[in-house]
Design an enzyme around this catalytic site. Structure first.
Site, PDB file in Angstrom:
ATOM      1  N   GLU A  48       0.771  -1.158   0.281  1.00 26.90           N
ATOM      2  CA  GLU A  48       0.143  -0.081  -0.117  1.00 26.90           C
ATOM      3  C   GLU A  48       0.776   1.291  -0.005  1.00 26.90           C
ATOM      4  O   GLU A  48       0.595   2.309  -0.708  1.00 26.90           O
ATOM      5  CB  GLU A  48      -1.015   0.048   1.245  1.00 26.90           C
ATOM      6  CG  GLU A  48      -1.682  -1.143   1.420  1.00 26.90           C
ATOM      7  CD  GLU A  48      -1.148  -2.362   2.316  1.00 26.90           C
ATOM      8  OE1 GLU A  48      -0.047  -2.667   1.895  1.00 26.90           O
ATOM      9  OE2 GLU A  48      -1.889  -2.665   3.029  1.00 26.90           O
ATOM     10  N   CYS A  76      -2.676  -2.599   7.273  1.00 28.17           N
ATOM     11  CA  CYS A  76      -2.387  -2.503   8.746  1.00 28.17           C
ATOM     12  C   CYS A  76      -2.529  -1.076   9.290  1.00 28.17           C
ATOM     13  O   CYS A  76      -2.846  -0.197   8.502  1.00 28.17           O
ATOM     14  CB  CYS A  76      -0.912  -3.001   9.118  1.00 28.17           C
ATOM     15  SG  CYS A  76       0.302  -1.706   8.178  1.00 28.17           S
TER      16      CYS A  76
END
Length: 153
Positions: A48, A76
């Site tokens: 990401e 996360c």
């Protein structure tokens, strides 16, 4: 999500946890990333983060308004936070992460009501395919470790 799954497979082939991510704006992929934590020995090299950085470079702006992040595993806390701060419109993820997910599974970073920006969250898109890639990767990793441990030296 299919583009993110392809990147996850590439990560797995290189010994990385198989996570892939793409940033999309107006129907075009403007950022891509696959985990590179092991290769670069840098905990911030999540799929990401790499996709968000590439998108920001392409747009010449850290503000990714009107962009959507597609990722094969629930982000996360670090990645969800980066998505929030970059003003991502929507986070679409495949498999939930019961150990470290920060889009509702363990934490709710991306949807925290006190933050000034909250992306729309969509979960479960091609989740079975993503889970299968992850399960195969970790099964193979356990087998390799077991063989190494049991091999004569």
């Amino acid at each position: 999500m299919r583009a993110a799954l392809k990147l996850a497979r590439q990560a797995a082939a290189r010994g990385e946890v198989p996570v892939g991510a793409v940033v999309v704006k107006d129907g075009a992929v403007i950022g891509r990333g696959r985990n590179r934590v092991e290769a670069r020995q840098d905990a911030s090299q999540h799929a990401e983060m790499l996709a968000l950085r590439q998108a920001a470079r392409r747009l010449r702006s850290w503000r990714l308004e009107g962009c959507d992040l597609y990722v094969t595993l629930e982000p996360c806390a670090m990645c969800a936070g980066a998505a929030v701060w970059s003003r991502i419109r929507r986070i679409v993820f495949a498999a939930a992460d019961a150990k470290a997910g920060a889009c509702g599974s363990v934490l709710s970073v991306a949807g925290h009501p006190q933050l000034n920006h909250r992306p729309v969250l969509v979960s479960g898109v091609l989740a079975a395919e993503s889970r299968q890639i992850l399960q195969m990767f970790f099964r193979d990793l356990r087998e390799r470790r077991s063989q190494k441990k049991n091999s004569p030296t």
